[in-house]
Scaffold this motif. Structure first.
Motif, short mmCIF file in Angstrom:
data_model
loop_
_atom_site.label_atom_id
_atom_site.label_comp_id
_atom_site.label_asym_id
_atom_site.label_seq_id
_atom_site.Cartn_x
_atom_site.Cartn_y
_atom_site.Cartn_z
N ASN A 161 -5.07 1.74 -0.98
CA ASN A 161 -4.17 2.79 -2.20
C ASN A 161 -4.44 3.97 -1.98
O ASN A 161 -4.66 4.43 -2.84
CB ASN A 161 -5.49 1.43 -2.91
CG ASN A 161 -5.15 0.30 -3.27
OD1 ASN A 161 -3.90 -0.09 -3.50
ND2 ASN A 161 -6.24 -0.69 -2.93
N THR A 163 -2.34 7.59 -2.06
CA THR A 163 -1.55 8.14 -1.50
C THR A 163 -1.42 8.73 -1.47
O THR A 163 -2.32 9.30 -0.27
CB THR A 163 -1.49 8.86 -2.92
OG1 THR A 163 -2.69 10.12 -2.78
CG2 THR A 163 -1.56 8.79 -4.15
N ASN A 181 -2.46 2.14 6.27
CA ASN A 181 -2.86 2.40 4.94
C ASN A 181 -2.51 1.36 4.35
O ASN A 181 -1.20 0.47 4.34
CB ASN A 181 -1.68 3.99 4.17
CG ASN A 181 -2.29 4.05 2.94
OD1 ASN A 181 -3.24 3.01 2.25
ND2 ASN A 181 -1.22 4.47 2.26
N VAL A 183 -1.50 -0.89 1.19
CA VAL A 183 -1.40 -0.72 -0.58
C VAL A 183 -0.49 -2.07 -0.43
O VAL A 183 -0.07 -3.22 0.55
CB VAL A 183 -0.24 0.76 -0.50
CG1 VAL A 183 -0.94 1.58 -0.09
CG2 VAL A 183 1.34 0.33 0.38
N ILE A 185 2.68 -3.72 -1.82
CA ILE A 185 4.22 -4.12 -1.85
C ILE A 185 4.33 -4.98 -2.13
O ILE A 185 4.12 -6.42 -1.21
CB ILE A 185 4.62 -3.07 -0.27
CG1 ILE A 185 4.14 -2.52 -0.19
CG2 ILE A 185 6.21 -3.09 -0.09
CD1 ILE A 185 4.39 -1.34 1.67
N SER A 192 6.46 2.26 -2.51
CA SER A 192 5.70 3.03 -1.80
C SER A 192 7.20 3.33 -1.44
O SER A 192 7.30 3.97 -0.16
CB SER A 192 5.18 2.22 -1.06
OG SER A 192 5.27 1.27 -0.32
N THR A 197 4.77 7.23 0.07
CA THR A 197 3.76 5.81 1.24
C THR A 197 4.04 5.81 2.60
O THR A 197 3.77 6.24 4.04
CB THR A 197 3.17 5.24 0.15
OG1 THR A 197 2.46 5.77 -0.59
CG2 THR A 197 2.46 4.09 1.11
N LEU A 198 5.40 5.33 2.94
CA LEU A 198 5.86 5.06 3.91
C LEU A 198 6.64 6.05 4.87
O LEU A 198 6.75 5.91 5.94
CB LEU A 198 7.12 3.29 3.98
CG LEU A 198 6.87 2.27 2.91
CD1 LEU A 198 7.58 1.13 2.42
CD2 LEU A 198 5.89 1.66 3.66
N CYS A 201 3.86 7.29 6.71
CA CYS A 201 2.97 6.05 7.05
C CYS A 201 4.44 6.49 8.62
O CYS A 201 3.86 6.21 10.13
CB CYS A 201 3.65 4.94 7.37
SG CYS A 201 2.22 4.30 6.00
N PRO A 208 1.58 0.50 8.02
CA PRO A 208 1.50 0.77 6.55
C PRO A 208 1.06 -1.01 6.46
O PRO A 208 2.26 -2.28 7.01
CB PRO A 208 2.74 0.42 5.69
CG PRO A 208 3.77 0.53 6.58
CD PRO A 208 2.82 0.81 8.34
#
Ligand SMILES: NC(=O)c1ccc[n+]([C@@H]2O[C@H](COP(=O)([O-])OP(=O)(O)OC[C@H]3O[C@@H](n4cnc5c(N)ncnc54)[C@H](OP(=O)(O)O)[C@@H]3O)[C@@H](O)[C@H]2O)c1
Length: 305
Positions: A161, A163, A181, A183, A185, A192, A197-198, A201, A208
């Protein structure tokens, strides 16, 4: 089951991870046995990566998992075991304390000791910070991680979670790569895809991991904002695609996540053996770009601009 490298760790994770949040049910003997059966089914179906957190069932999920580990000598070495910490319950350690996040050294070290004790293992393969502590000091967390690593208690580290800027901040203080990470989705929460985020990654070789991947399909998403009309549109498109691919609608939604080039690993949280096994079918679908966008369009209620 298909495996990919977890971050840059050298560990090969099954593409589907099994999530242990629900394995104790209401903690009755029958629910506990059902949870153990779910774990055995997942192992049998080729899941080699199991996701925990110290707060799942107040630690009981980890101790139930330990019982299944003990059934098969040598099993532990074949598995990747992840757990998370950093969320402190209300009234802990003192009555009147608020629920809070805590990434202080003492709290994280004692949390990892608790996790290892309940799982009854020597070391964790992956330790994640569960939710970003507003007061987190990157240098202190980095020192804590290295202390845990030197003590042989944790092999690899990641976050949940976070950022993109929080990931970058922690990474800037750490001499080892963050591997994951984790999260939310799902068809409802696609933040994301657009909040970086992605992208981060992919750029940094972080895996992810998607929690509640079926939120908004198998059950209402957290903080659901879908209207009845939205749900109907998504359901109609999923039914069409399920028929086309010869599978079930929820398997389409997993394929939709798996299609992303960042190589999302969904966490499967079902305790039903048939679903745990059937989730693998999503890995076999030759899911097209056009269908990916059709489902996005059904979700958004309009075509992309
Ligand atoms: N990092 C975080 O902040 C965070 C937060 C939440 C969760 N997690 C992790 O993510 C894992 C997965 O989350 P989740 O358990 O919410 O995952 P999920 O796999 O999206 O949902 C599982 C739930 O959906 C039901 N379900 C699954 N397939 C279904 C279907 N085809 N039709 C109807 N119901 C269906 C399951 O019921 P049955 O058991 O009856 O099949 C179960 O109640 C957790 O175990 C945990 O490890 C992490």
């Amino acid at each position: 089951m298909e495996k990919i490298q977890l971050g840059k760790s050298g560990l090969n994770t099954s593409r589907l991870i099994y999530g242990c949040m629900r394995i104790t049910g209401d903690n009755s003997p029958s629910d506990r046995e059902k949870g153990k059966q779910a774990l055995r089914s997942a192992i049998e179906a080729g899941y080699n990566h199991f996701d925990h957190a110290d707060i799942y069932a107040g630690g009981l999920s980890e101790s139930l998992f330990a019982e299944v580990l003990k059934e098969s000598p040598g099993l532990r070495e074949q598995l990747i075991i992840t757990s998370k910490a950093g969320i402190r319950a209300q009234d802990t350690p003192k009555a009147g304390d608020p629920k809070c996040y805590d990434f202080s050294r003492d709290y994280l070290v004692s949390s990892v000791d608790g996790i290892l004790g309940r799982l009854d293992i020597e070391s964790l393969d992956l330790f994640l910070l569960h939710r970003p502590d507003y007061l987190f000091n990157a240098a202190e967390v980095a020192e804590t991680f290295m202390q845990l690593h030197r003590a042989g208690k944790v092999k690899h580290f990641g976050v949940s979670n976070f950022t993109p800027s929080q990931v970058s901040l922690l990474q800037s203080a750490l001499p080892v790569p963050l591997q994951v990470n984790q999260v939310e989705i799902n068809i409802h929460n696609i933040n994301s895809f657009t909040d970086g985020t992605l992208d981060l990654c992919q750029q940094s070789g972080i895996t992810p991991v998607a929690w509640c991947p079926l939120g908004g399909v198998a059950y209402s998403a957290w903080g659901n904002t879908f209207s009845a009309a939205d749900e109907q549109r998504i359901e109609n498109e999923l039914s069409l695609q399920a028929e086309k691919y010869g599978c079930q609608p929820w398997q389409v939604i997993l394929a939709w996540l798996l299609k992303h080039p960042a190589q999302i690993c969904p966490i499967i949280g079902s305790t039903t053996p048939e679903r745990i096994v059937a989730a693998r079918q999503s890995l076999e679908l030759d899911y097209s770009r056009e269908d990916w966008y059709r489902l996005l369009e059904a979700r958004n209620g309009e075509a992309v601009p």
